[in-house]
Write an enzyme that holds these catalytic residues in place. Structure first.
Site, PDB file in Angstrom:
ATOM      1  N   SER A  16     102.667   7.416  84.036  1.00  0.00           N
ATOM      2  CA  SER A  16     101.752   8.224  84.305  1.00  0.00           C
ATOM      3  C   SER A  16     102.393   9.787  84.202  1.00  0.00           C
ATOM      4  O   SER A  16     103.583   9.878  84.484  1.00  0.00           O
ATOM      5  CB  SER A  16     101.287   8.159  85.637  1.00  0.00           C
ATOM      6  OG  SER A  16     100.099   8.999  85.709  1.00  0.00           O
ATOM      7  N   HIS A  17     101.487  10.654  83.708  1.00  0.00           N
ATOM      8  CA  HIS A  17     101.855  12.017  83.931  1.00  0.00           C
ATOM      9  C   HIS A  17     100.810  12.857  84.953  1.00  0.00           C
ATOM     10  O   HIS A  17     100.826  14.141  85.353  1.00  0.00           O
ATOM     11  CB  HIS A  17     101.814  12.849  82.694  1.00  0.00           C
ATOM     12  CG  HIS A  17     102.634  12.548  81.481  1.00  0.00           C
ATOM     13  ND1 HIS A  17     102.696  11.202  81.046  1.00  0.00           N
ATOM     14  CD2 HIS A  17     103.687  13.230  80.990  1.00  0.00           C
ATOM     15  CE1 HIS A  17     103.486  11.297  80.245  1.00  0.00           C
ATOM     16  NE2 HIS A  17     104.346  12.195  80.117  1.00  0.00           N
ATOM     17  N   ASN A  18     100.127  11.925  85.640  1.00  0.00           N
ATOM     18  CA  ASN A  18      99.095  12.429  86.614  1.00  0.00           C
ATOM     19  C   ASN A  18      99.767  12.789  87.994  1.00  0.00           C
ATOM     20  O   ASN A  18     100.085  11.719  88.544  1.00  0.00           O
ATOM     21  CB  ASN A  18      98.062  11.734  86.773  1.00  0.00           C
ATOM     22  CG  ASN A  18      96.694  12.149  87.662  1.00  0.00           C
ATOM     23  OD1 ASN A  18      96.877  12.358  88.752  1.00  0.00           O
ATOM     24  ND2 ASN A  18      95.717  12.218  87.039  1.00  0.00           N
ATOM     25  N   ASP A  77      95.209   2.620  85.096  1.00  0.00           N
ATOM     26  CA  ASP A  77      94.048   3.251  84.537  1.00  0.00           C
ATOM     27  C   ASP A  77      93.013   3.115  85.341  1.00  0.00           C
ATOM     28  O   ASP A  77      92.618   1.976  85.907  1.00  0.00           O
ATOM     29  CB  ASP A  77      93.791   2.593  83.213  1.00  0.00           C
ATOM     30  CG  ASP A  77      92.910   3.549  82.241  1.00  0.00           C
ATOM     31  OD1 ASP A  77      93.418   4.761  81.935  1.00  0.00           O
ATOM     32  OD2 ASP A  77      91.775   3.166  81.897  1.00  0.00           O
ATOM     33  N   TYR A 168      87.899  13.050  91.271  1.00  0.00           N
ATOM     34  CA  TYR A 168      86.388  13.067  91.769  1.00  0.00           C
ATOM     35  C   TYR A 168      86.205  12.694  93.103  1.00  0.00           C
ATOM     36  O   TYR A 168      84.878  12.263  93.843  1.00  0.00           O
ATOM     37  CB  TYR A 168      85.623  12.029  91.007  1.00  0.00           C
ATOM     38  CG  TYR A 168      85.673  12.261  89.415  1.00  0.00           C
ATOM     39  CD1 TYR A 168      84.376  12.705  88.864  1.00  0.00           C
ATOM     40  CD2 TYR A 168      86.533  12.002  88.378  1.00  0.00           C
ATOM     41  CE1 TYR A 168      84.150  12.960  87.613  1.00  0.00           C
ATOM     42  CE2 TYR A 168      86.455  12.372  87.114  1.00  0.00           C
ATOM     43  CZ  TYR A 168      85.178  12.827  86.755  1.00  0.00           C
ATOM     44  OH  TYR A 168      85.231  13.015  85.271  1.00  0.00           O
ATOM     45  N   LYS A 189      92.561   6.425 103.372  1.00  0.00           N
ATOM     46  CA  LYS A 189      92.235   6.238 102.194  1.00  0.00           C
ATOM     47  C   LYS A 189      92.994   5.063 101.766  1.00  0.00           C
ATOM     48  O   LYS A 189      92.384   4.148 100.920  1.00  0.00           O
ATOM     49  CB  LYS A 189      92.392   7.424 100.996  1.00  0.00           C
ATOM     50  CG  LYS A 189      91.838   7.125  99.754  1.00  0.00           C
ATOM     51  CD  LYS A 189      92.093   8.223  98.957  1.00  0.00           C
ATOM     52  CE  LYS A 189      91.772   8.108  97.527  1.00  0.00           C
ATOM     53  NZ  LYS A 189      92.327   8.971  96.618  1.00  0.00           N
TER      54      LYS A 189
END
Length: 219
Positions: A16-18, A77, A168, A189
């Protein structure tokens, strides 16, 4: 799902790059003593994601990363599926935030979702149901892959609330709670720990609980 392969490596590549996803996955996997590196740290390019399912896109990312590095790779994903919008944005969740320069603006993305809900007449809470979906894919260089899916149901609020989390989160209120993911501390969470016997709250922690149970034998 493919037969579970024993995980004997001490290093795992997060494909991932997030930054938000990487931070969440590192927090979840750290208790198992695994060294985590990311595709961003390794300077790997981001593969094109043109799958029609979360599983297909997760495999694309994990396979590209594991082939490039020789390390087992774990990808995520995930997306927001809104019932009144026919399941959109779904696998295109990140695309709804994309700007012309390639960066992402999730404030804009949340506004886009709200505008479409308003256009669909989804102004009452019972018409604003949605779910977050996360699929983790663990892949090796020979192409062997395993998938772990987590979901959490909720409703969408407006305006956005809270500055925690990412994406979001500020508009998603999980069922049974009066606060959004954007108002929750990460400890709430991702309320999952080995030995607790639950799946946690977030879609990613629920997918991770299945991953940890299969790969590390955590209950």
């Amino acid at each position: 799902m493919a037969e579970t392969r024993p995980f004997t490596d001490r290093e795992l590549l997060v494909a991932s790059h997030n930054a938000g996803k990487i931070r969440e996955i590192v927090d979840l996997i750290e208790p198992f003593g695994i060294t985590v590196v990311s595709a961003a740290e390794r300077g790997l390019p981001e593969p094109e994601e043109n799958g029609t399912t979360f599983e297909e896109n997760a495999y694309t990312k994990a396979y590209a990363a594991t082939v490039a590095t020789g390390l087992p790779a774990l990808s995520d994903d995930s997306g927001l599926c809104v019932d009144a919008l026919g399941g959109d944005p779904g696998v295109h969740t990140a695309d709804w935030a994309k700007l012309p320069d390639g960066s992402r603006d999730f404030t804009m993305a949340m506004r886009n979702v709200e505008e479409r809900l308003q256009a669909a007449g989804a102004t009452e809470e019972q018409k604003r149901t949605a779910r977050f979906v996360a699929v983790l894919c663990l892949c090796w260089p020979d192409g062997h892959a395993e998938y772990f899916r987590g979901e959490v149901d909720g409703t969408l609020v407006w305006p956005p609330r809270g500055d925690k989390g990412f994406g979001y989160d500020p508009v998603f209120k999980p069922d049974g709670y009066d606060v959004t993911f954007g108002e929750m501390p990460a400890s709430e969470k991702h309320a999952w720990e080995a030995g607790r016997g639950d799946l946690g709250l977030s879609h990613r922690s629920r997918a991770f609980a299945k991953f940890a149970g299969a790969v590390f034998g955590a209950q």
